[in-house]
Design an enzyme around this catalytic site. Structure first.
Site, PDB file in Angstrom:
ATOM      1  N   GLU A 182      54.863  82.230  24.791  1.00 23.09           N
ATOM      2  CA  GLU A 182      55.327  80.837  24.644  1.00 23.09           C
ATOM      3  C   GLU A 182      54.306  80.007  23.882  1.00 23.09           C
ATOM      4  O   GLU A 182      54.673  79.078  23.152  1.00 23.09           O
ATOM      5  CB  GLU A 182      55.633  80.236  26.028  1.00 23.09           C
ATOM      6  CG  GLU A 182      56.935  80.804  26.580  1.00 23.09           C
ATOM      7  CD  GLU A 182      56.995  80.895  28.090  1.00 23.09           C
ATOM      8  OE1 GLU A 182      56.204  80.233  28.784  1.00 23.09           O
ATOM      9  OE2 GLU A 182      57.857  81.655  28.588  1.00 23.09           O
TER      10      GLU A 182
ATOM     11  N   ASN B  45      52.518  83.549  36.711  1.00 28.02           N
ATOM     12  CA  ASN B  45      52.379  82.497  35.699  1.00 28.02           C
ATOM     13  C   ASN B  45      53.423  81.428  36.023  1.00 28.02           C
ATOM     14  O   ASN B  45      54.605  81.620  35.772  1.00 28.02           O
ATOM     15  CB  ASN B  45      52.631  83.106  34.310  1.00 28.02           C
ATOM     16  CG  ASN B  45      52.702  82.056  33.231  1.00 28.02           C
ATOM     17  OD1 ASN B  45      52.292  80.912  33.429  1.00 28.02           O
ATOM     18  ND2 ASN B  45      53.219  82.445  32.062  1.00 28.02           N
ATOM     19  N   TRP B  46      52.954  80.330  36.568  1.00 27.48           N
ATOM     20  CA  TRP B  46      53.898  79.291  37.022  1.00 27.48           C
ATOM     21  C   TRP B  46      54.403  78.421  35.883  1.00 27.48           C
ATOM     22  O   TRP B  46      55.268  77.579  36.084  1.00 27.48           O
ATOM     23  CB  TRP B  46      53.236  78.417  38.087  1.00 27.48           C
ATOM     24  CG  TRP B  46      52.912  79.125  39.368  1.00 27.48           C
ATOM     25  CD1 TRP B  46      53.124  80.458  39.654  1.00 27.48           C
ATOM     26  CD2 TRP B  46      52.319  78.565  40.541  1.00 27.48           C
ATOM     27  NE1 TRP B  46      52.690  80.753  40.922  1.00 27.48           N
ATOM     28  CE2 TRP B  46      52.185  79.588  41.496  1.00 27.48           C
ATOM     29  CE3 TRP B  46      51.861  77.289  40.872  1.00 27.48           C
ATOM     30  CZ2 TRP B  46      51.638  79.388  42.754  1.00 27.48           C
ATOM     31  CZ3 TRP B  46      51.314  77.080  42.134  1.00 27.48           C
ATOM     32  CH2 TRP B  46      51.214  78.120  43.061  1.00 27.48           C
ATOM     33  N   LYS B  47      53.832  78.572  34.714  1.00 21.48           N
ATOM     34  CA  LYS B  47      54.237  77.788  33.534  1.00 21.48           C
ATOM     35  C   LYS B  47      54.237  76.292  33.867  1.00 21.48           C
ATOM     36  O   LYS B  47      53.417  75.849  34.674  1.00 21.48           O
ATOM     37  CB  LYS B  47      55.605  78.271  33.035  1.00 21.48           C
ATOM     38  CG  LYS B  47      55.658  79.778  32.863  1.00 21.48           C
ATOM     39  CD  LYS B  47      56.874  80.240  32.122  1.00 21.48           C
ATOM     40  CE  LYS B  47      56.899  81.748  32.090  1.00 21.48           C
ATOM     41  NZ  LYS B  47      57.929  82.301  31.254  1.00 21.48           N
TER      42      LYS B  47
ATOM     43  N   GLY C 262      56.685  85.597  35.782  1.00 20.88           N
ATOM     44  CA  GLY C 262      57.034  84.196  35.573  1.00 20.88           C
ATOM     45  C   GLY C 262      57.946  83.707  36.685  1.00 20.88           C
ATOM     46  O   GLY C 262      57.506  83.339  37.775  1.00 20.88           O
ATOM     47  N   GLY C 263      59.246  83.724  36.433  1.00 18.83           N
ATOM     48  CA  GLY C 263      60.243  83.158  37.347  1.00 18.83           C
ATOM     49  C   GLY C 263      60.072  83.578  38.803  1.00 18.83           C
ATOM     50  O   GLY C 263      60.118  82.729  39.709  1.00 18.83           O
TER      51      GLY C 263
ATOM     52  N   SER D  32      60.679  89.626  33.337  1.00 14.80           N
ATOM     53  CA  SER D  32      61.705  89.725  34.375  1.00 14.80           C
ATOM     54  C   SER D  32      61.351  90.726  35.481  1.00 14.80           C
ATOM     55  O   SER D  32      62.215  91.453  35.974  1.00 14.80           O
ATOM     56  CB  SER D  32      63.064  90.051  33.749  1.00 14.80           C
ATOM     57  OG  SER D  32      63.442  89.026  32.856  1.00 14.80           O
TER      58      SER D  32
ATOM     59  N   GLU E 137      54.033  92.048  27.177  1.00 16.49           N
ATOM     60  CA  GLU E 137      55.200  91.247  27.533  1.00 16.49           C
ATOM     61  C   GLU E 137      56.184  91.234  26.370  1.00 16.49           C
ATOM     62  O   GLU E 137      56.030  90.429  25.436  1.00 16.49           O
ATOM     63  CB  GLU E 137      54.772  89.809  27.841  1.00 16.49           C
ATOM     64  CG  GLU E 137      53.850  89.706  29.031  1.00 16.49           C
ATOM     65  CD  GLU E 137      54.025  88.370  29.737  1.00 16.49           C
ATOM     66  OE1 GLU E 137      54.367  88.379  30.921  1.00 16.49           O
ATOM     67  OE2 GLU E 137      53.844  87.326  29.090  1.00 16.49           O
TER      68      GLU E 137
ATOM     69  N   GLY F  85      61.980  85.892  31.008  1.00 20.74           N
ATOM     70  CA  GLY F  85      62.899  84.853  31.477  1.00 20.74           C
ATOM     71  C   GLY F  85      64.354  85.134  31.154  1.00 20.74           C
ATOM     72  O   GLY F  85      65.208  84.261  31.287  1.00 20.74           O
TER      73      GLY F  85
ATOM     74  N   HIS G 193      49.841  83.806  25.581  1.00 21.94           N
ATOM     75  CA  HIS G 193      51.202  84.005  26.085  1.00 21.94           C
ATOM     76  C   HIS G 193      52.199  83.779  24.953  1.00 21.94           C
ATOM     77  O   HIS G 193      51.982  82.928  24.086  1.00 21.94           O
ATOM     78  CB  HIS G 193      51.475  83.043  27.246  1.00 21.94           C
ATOM     79  CG  HIS G 193      52.755  83.365  27.964  1.00 21.94           C
ATOM     80  ND1 HIS G 193      53.975  82.937  27.498  1.00 21.94           N
ATOM     81  CD2 HIS G 193      52.993  84.098  29.073  1.00 21.94           C
ATOM     82  CE1 HIS G 193      54.925  83.389  28.313  1.00 21.94           C
ATOM     83  NE2 HIS G 193      54.357  84.103  29.282  1.00 21.94           N
TER      84      HIS G 193
HETATM   85  C1  PEP Z   1      56.085  85.408  31.691  1.00 27.10           C
HETATM   86  O1  PEP Z   1      56.375  84.294  31.301  1.00 27.10           O
HETATM   87  O2  PEP Z   1      54.932  85.818  31.546  1.00 27.10           O
HETATM   88  C2  PEP Z   1      57.135  86.208  32.318  1.00 27.10           C
HETATM   89  C3  PEP Z   1      56.945  87.487  32.395  1.00 27.10           C
HETATM   90  O3  PEP Z   1      58.246  85.531  32.759  1.00 27.10           O
HETATM   91  P1  PEP Z   1      59.474  86.168  33.609  1.00 27.10           P
HETATM   92  O4  PEP Z   1      58.876  86.989  34.707  1.00 27.10           O
HETATM   93  O5  PEP Z   1      60.228  84.983  34.102  1.00 27.10           O
HETATM   94  O6  PEP Z   1      60.270  86.995  32.642  1.00 27.10           O
END
Ligand code: PEP
Length: 272
Positions: free
Chosen positions: A116, A28-30, A253-254, A232, A186, A192, A114
């Site tokens: 967010e 997920n590149w956001k 994500g990251g 993470s 999640e 993050g 998600h």
């Molecule tokens: C996400 O936003 O779906 C996520 C899991 O982010 P991260 O891997 O950065 O925690």
């Protein structure tokens, strides 16, 4: 090697039925990467992940990069997803993107609900439910996100929150429709933050989600639905997380924003 996900609870069936849930790693590149950067990243990933067939790999760039990324991914082993959609197909809905438009841009998947979006954009179980309907109606595979925030975990509400998200977001779908979905657990406190749920913490909730699915649609559906963990995830913790019987992949994500770290997660998934 095909990754087999066997359930301890199905021990009596294992000789007769082998449950296969293919691992799926989605990035997920956001709100990151313009078109040029997005295409550069997938070109890097194509090289790093060439020949991987035992893990489904998906990237979810911003809307504006989707069609160029789709071109770059044509004929490869990497799938494409949107990060959200609106449930109406077309009309006076300024700023929205629909399921047919995601399909037109080359997507096979879409992330829905998600945290967010729940946190910053007013997403509710009801809107998530409408979005899943639209995704399925147009042949997109929904990746439906559920999970508790830190206050909810600390006040012992994790299971109640997850149950509310699963039962109400996934309400009203047939067994056949539900089977097509991917659920992403999640925990918001792990997104993050660098704080990953321990494999045992994640497994406990994944197993709970599978039991909820079983209550809703029976064991065959519960055994078929892939449940990703997100929060993470990085190359170093992938193998341990995915070694849990009910963790069937990761939503990342990251660590999905760089070729080496995302490919490292795919390698970790292959190794588990
Ligand atoms: C996400 O936003 O779906 C996520 C899991 O982010 P991260 O891997 O950065 O925690």
């Amino acid at each position: 090697m095909i990754a087999l996900r066997l359930h301890k609870s199905d021990a009596h069936l294992i000789r007769k039925v082998v449950i296969v849930r293919k691992i799926i790693i989605a990035g997920n590149w956001k709100l990151n990467k313009n078109i040029k950067e997005a295409v550069e990243l997938v070109n890097d990933l194509k090289a790093r992940c060439a020949g991987v067939t035992d893990v489904d790999i998906v990237v979810c760039p911003v809307f504006t990069a989707l069609s160029k990324v789709a071109e770059a991914l044509k004929g490869t082993n990497i799938g494409l997803g949107g990060q959200d959609l609106y449930w109406q197909d077309a009309g006076a809905f300024t700023g929205e993107v629909s399921a047919p438009l995601l399909k037109d841009a080359g997507c096979q998947y879409v992330i829905i609900g998600h945290s967010e979006r729940r946190q910053f954009f007013g997403e509710t179980n009801e809107t998530v439910n409408n979005k899943i309907k639209a995704a399925l109606a147009h042949g997109l595979i929904p990746i439906v996100c559920v999970g508790e925030n830190l206050a909810e975990r600390e006040s012992g509400k994790t299971f109640a929150v997850v149950q509310d998200h699963v039962e109400n977001s996934l309400k009203g779908f047939s067994a056949q429709e539900t089977e097509k979905m991917i659920v992403a657990y999640e925990p918001v406190w792990a997104i993050g933050t660098g704080k990953t749920a321990t494999p045992a913490q994640a497994q406990e909730v994944h197993s709970f989600i599978r039991k909820l699915l079983e209550k809703m649609h029976g064991q065959a559906v519960a055994n078929a639905v892939r449940i990703q963990y997100g929060g993470s995830v990085k190359a170093e913790n992938t193998r341990e997380l995915l070694s849990q019987p009910d963790i069937d992949g990761a939503l990342v994500g990251g660590a999905s924003l760089k070729g080496d770290s995302f490919a490292g997660i795919v390698q970790g998934a292959l190794a588990q």
